[in-house]
Scaffold this motif. Structure first.
Motif, PDB file in Angstrom:
ATOM      1  N   SER A 119    -105.786 -34.657 -24.734  1.00  0.00           N
ATOM      2  CA  SER A 119    -106.230 -34.021 -25.128  1.00  0.00           C
ATOM      3  C   SER A 119    -106.781 -33.155 -26.840  1.00  0.00           C
ATOM      4  CB  SER A 119    -104.646 -34.244 -25.730  1.00  0.00           C
ATOM      5  OG  SER A 119    -104.716 -34.364 -26.772  1.00  0.00           O
ATOM      6  N   LEU A 120    -108.229 -33.793 -27.137  1.00  0.00           N
ATOM      7  CA  LEU A 120    -108.634 -34.406 -28.230  1.00  0.00           C
ATOM      8  C   LEU A 120    -109.054 -32.768 -27.853  1.00  0.00           C
ATOM      9  CD1 LEU A 120    -109.431 -37.782 -29.364  1.00  0.00           C
ATOM     10  CD2 LEU A 120    -107.196 -36.374 -29.803  1.00  0.00           C
ATOM     11  N   PRO A 121    -110.059 -32.789 -26.885  1.00  0.00           N
ATOM     12  CA  PRO A 121    -111.248 -31.657 -26.741  1.00  0.00           C
ATOM     13  C   PRO A 121    -110.273 -30.614 -26.792  1.00  0.00           C
ATOM     14  CG  PRO A 121    -111.042 -32.998 -24.930  1.00  0.00           C
ATOM     15  CD  PRO A 121    -110.233 -33.763 -25.364  1.00  0.00           C
ATOM     16  N   ARG A 141     -96.903 -23.195 -22.930  1.00  0.00           N
ATOM     17  CA  ARG A 141     -95.528 -22.293 -22.458  1.00  0.00           C
ATOM     18  C   ARG A 141     -95.707 -22.794 -20.624  1.00  0.00           C
ATOM     19  NH1 ARG A 141     -95.719 -17.487 -24.437  1.00  0.00           N
ATOM     20  NH2 ARG A 141     -97.649 -17.550 -25.200  1.00  0.00           N
ATOM     21  N   GLU A 142     -96.541 -21.947 -20.245  1.00  0.00           N
ATOM     22  CA  GLU A 142     -96.906 -22.212 -18.652  1.00  0.00           C
ATOM     23  C   GLU A 142     -96.707 -23.145 -17.749  1.00  0.00           C
ATOM     24  OE1 GLU A 142    -100.842 -20.882 -18.365  1.00  0.00           O
ATOM     25  OE2 GLU A 142    -100.212 -18.649 -19.347  1.00  0.00           O
ATOM     26  N   ALA A 143     -96.601 -24.339 -18.656  1.00  0.00           N
ATOM     27  CA  ALA A 143     -96.280 -25.738 -18.117  1.00  0.00           C
ATOM     28  C   ALA A 143     -95.253 -26.019 -18.152  1.00  0.00           C
ATOM     29  CB  ALA A 143     -97.160 -26.532 -18.620  1.00  0.00           C
ATOM     30  N   ALA A 341     -99.471 -30.985 -23.330  1.00  0.00           N
ATOM     31  CA  ALA A 341     -99.656 -29.999 -21.596  1.00  0.00           C
ATOM     32  C   ALA A 341    -100.080 -30.944 -21.026  1.00  0.00           C
ATOM     33  CB  ALA A 341    -101.127 -29.385 -22.516  1.00  0.00           C
ATOM     34  N   GLU A 342    -100.514 -31.759 -21.503  1.00  0.00           N
ATOM     35  CA  GLU A 342    -101.714 -32.547 -20.671  1.00  0.00           C
ATOM     36  C   GLU A 342    -100.478 -33.544 -19.930  1.00  0.00           C
ATOM     37  OE1 GLU A 342    -104.616 -33.970 -20.206  1.00  0.00           O
ATOM     38  OE2 GLU A 342    -105.105 -31.958 -21.096  1.00  0.00           O
ATOM     39  N   LEU A 344     -96.810 -32.741 -19.216  1.00  0.00           N
ATOM     40  CA  LEU A 344     -96.490 -32.602 -18.085  1.00  0.00           C
ATOM     41  C   LEU A 344     -97.001 -31.837 -16.691  1.00  0.00           C
ATOM     42  CD1 LEU A 344     -94.559 -29.397 -20.335  1.00  0.00           C
ATOM     43  CD2 LEU A 344     -93.213 -30.776 -18.899  1.00  0.00           C
ATOM     44  N   GLN A 345     -98.586 -32.581 -16.941  1.00  0.00           N
ATOM     45  CA  GLN A 345     -98.885 -32.339 -15.219  1.00  0.00           C
ATOM     46  C   GLN A 345     -98.849 -33.935 -14.593  1.00  0.00           C
ATOM     47  OE1 GLN A 345    -103.753 -31.727 -16.098  1.00  0.00           O
ATOM     48  NE2 GLN A 345    -103.258 -30.181 -17.897  1.00  0.00           N
ATOM     49  N   GLU A 346     -97.965 -34.604 -15.368  1.00  0.00           N
ATOM     50  CA  GLU A 346     -98.347 -35.627 -14.721  1.00  0.00           C
ATOM     51  C   GLU A 346     -96.868 -35.984 -13.982  1.00  0.00           C
ATOM     52  OE1 GLU A 346     -99.847 -38.581 -17.329  1.00  0.00           O
ATOM     53  OE2 GLU A 346    -101.830 -37.956 -16.425  1.00  0.00           O
ATOM     54  N   MET A 347     -95.520 -34.682 -14.298  1.00  0.00           N
ATOM     55  CA  MET A 347     -94.279 -34.821 -13.912  1.00  0.00           C
ATOM     56  C   MET A 347     -93.792 -36.333 -13.144  1.00  0.00           C
ATOM     57  SD  MET A 347     -92.803 -33.778 -16.093  1.00  0.00           S
ATOM     58  CE  MET A 347     -91.024 -34.088 -15.528  1.00  0.00           C
ATOM     59  N   PRO A 348     -94.693 -36.228 -12.110  1.00  0.00           N
ATOM     60  CA  PRO A 348     -94.143 -37.285 -11.216  1.00  0.00           C
ATOM     61  C   PRO A 348     -94.113 -38.437 -10.979  1.00  0.00           C
ATOM     62  CG  PRO A 348     -94.917 -35.480  -9.827  1.00  0.00           C
ATOM     63  CD  PRO A 348     -95.459 -35.335 -11.240  1.00  0.00           C
TER      64      PRO A 348
END
Length: 468
Positions: A119-121, A141-143, A341-342, A344-348
């Protein structure tokens, strides 16, 4: 109208109580936060009239509490709640030796560190902005909107506000739509801090029952249509504390009833992703009415220290929420938003980890209950934060007090109610590690033995007074 103290005690629970027992019940209310420090209690005469007890009994009870430091009494100033200034035997919540079962939450997901690094970048790219984020980062918000869509209700990022946790979201909703003096429909039992929030915003409670086998849907819908409460607060997925889940058909009927009643239906989805083995996936409540207001958070699926929540609502309400929010905060921390945000890309991976941890915690609680040997069954617990036990007798507060003496912080059943009921019930979290749970259950067994060794008559005689 009964005083708040009597509402919390439950007049039926004090019937025949000695001064010592009455003082113990009031002490329990102080210890688990149902009475707040500085709160004024009824006068001796008024409390004696409310409880239909002699004034001498109430005077003696207040005297015992004052002696132990749990109330202060000043001539002309009444009796007020206090806390002892000296060290007491009961452990405090920050005592390292105590096991705190008042917080049903897991430690952080294994992916939190990597998500923070990634998330740092994203955070660095925001350095040229003001740093304030009233609505929330667009990508977060989109995620969140995408997750709603995946679960069955089409959602746009413009229908989402990012908040500093779900409770923060709930307060923002109440600050925007709330009306002091109006009524709020709430489940009984329910999340205690939601009750406190509603009280703070001036609402009067209309409880509707829910248990491990579900809701009394007729009572809920009849109350909506008859009383027309201004707001209703529901936890339809892995209800806290019972673990029950509302069916899609019931969600549709309740949402329709709320719409006809003109009730703001506020749905708490904090526990919605905590599935172990439910075997089916309900649609979000918002799928059945566009007017449903949904609050959720990352605290249970990632980490309680990640103070990220959200509100999903109609665009017209979003505009009102955004107009209200600057009166008490100017947005949510950007670093936490970038991390979320990072994640929520790994919900599974997140939900798989949660299910594994909860399954192990549930098994450890079941083993611990068997070791107590009291015949207290583990109810169906297919997910969620906790299991909701029937103790077989109204001894929950007594057990909570005995547990503190054993280094176990354990809120009693009435902590989750609107008025001193549910003394037969106890919430046990399934969120701790198996090792920590085993230790907690050993302490619970000792506390249970302490209560039962001097309370066999309670089990034999008091179940008739219990509220089921």
């Amino acid at each position: 109208m009964a005083s708040r103290l009597v509402q919390q005690l439950g007049a039926h629970n004090t019937a025949g109580a000695t001064a010592t027992a009455l003082a113990g019940q009031i002490r329990a209310l102080v210890l688990d936060g149902r009475l707040t420090v500085g709160e004024r209690l009824p006068s001796e005469r008024a409390l004696a009239l409310e409880l239909r007890r002699s004034r001498s009994t109430v005077t003696r009870a207040y005297g015992l509490l004052e002696q132990d430091g749990y109330v202060s009494r000043l001539h002309g100033g009444g009796t007020r709640v206090a806390l002892p200034h000296t060290t007491v035997s009961a452990p405090a919540a920050d005592d390292d030796s105590a096991i705190d079962l008042s917080i049903a939450s897991m430690d952080s997901t294994p992916g939190l560190y990597d998500a923070t690094v990634r998330s740092l970048p994203r955070l660095a790219a925001l350095r040229g902005t003001s740093g304030y984020s009233l609505r929330g980062l667009p990508e977060l918000r989109e995620a969140v909107a995408r997750r709603f869509t995946e679960r069955g209700v089409e959602t746009d990022a413009d229908e989402i506000i990012i908040t500093s946790g779900a409770l923060n979201a709930f307060h923002l909703v109440l600050a925007t739509v709330g009306r002091r003096g109006e009524r709020a429909l709430v489940e009984q039992p329910t999340f205690p801090h939601a009750l406190e929030a509603l009280h703070r915003h001036g609402y009067r409670m209309l409880p509707t029952p829910v248990d491990v086998d579900g809701w009394d849907e007729r009572h809920l819908t009849d109350t909506l249509l008859r009383e027309r409460p201004h707001v209703a607060y529901l936890i339809p997925d892995f209800h806290n504390p019972t673990g029950a889940t509302l069916s899609d058909a019931a969600r549709s009927r309740i949402a329709t009833s709320a719409r006809h009643a003109g009730t703001h239906l506020i749905v708490d989805e904090t526990t919605a992703e905590l599935d172990i083995d439910r075997g089916w996936s309900p649609q979000p409540m918002a799928a059945f009415s566009p007017a449903v207001i949904t609050v959720g958070s990352m605290s249970k699926i990632a980490w309680g220290g990640l103070r990220i929540g959200w509100i999903r609502a109609e665009r017209s309400l979003i505009a009102r929420l955004l107009a209200t929010r600057p009166s008490f905060e100017l947005g949510t921390a950007l670093l936490e938003q970038c991390i979320a945000a990072e994640l929520l890309q790994e919900m599974p991976a997140l939900t798989s980890h949660v299910a594994e941890r909860l399954r192990a915690g549930r098994a450890a609680v079941a083993t611990g209950l068997a070791s107590i040997g009291t015949g207290i069954p583990l109810p169906l617990t297919s997910g969620g934060l906790s299991t909701w036990l029937d103790l077989g007798a109204p001894v929950s507060t007594a057990l909570s007090l005995a547990a503190r003496d054993r280094g176990l912080i354990l809120p009693p059943g009435p902590r989750f109610s609107t008025g001193g009921v549910l003394e037969r019930r106890l919430r046990l979290p399934i969120t701790l590690t198996p090792e920590r749970t085993a230790e907690a259950m050993d302490r619970l067994r000792l506390a249970w033995d302490d209560v039962m060794s001097g309370a066999s008559s309670i089990r034999e005689e008091m179940p008739r007074s219990a509220v089921i």
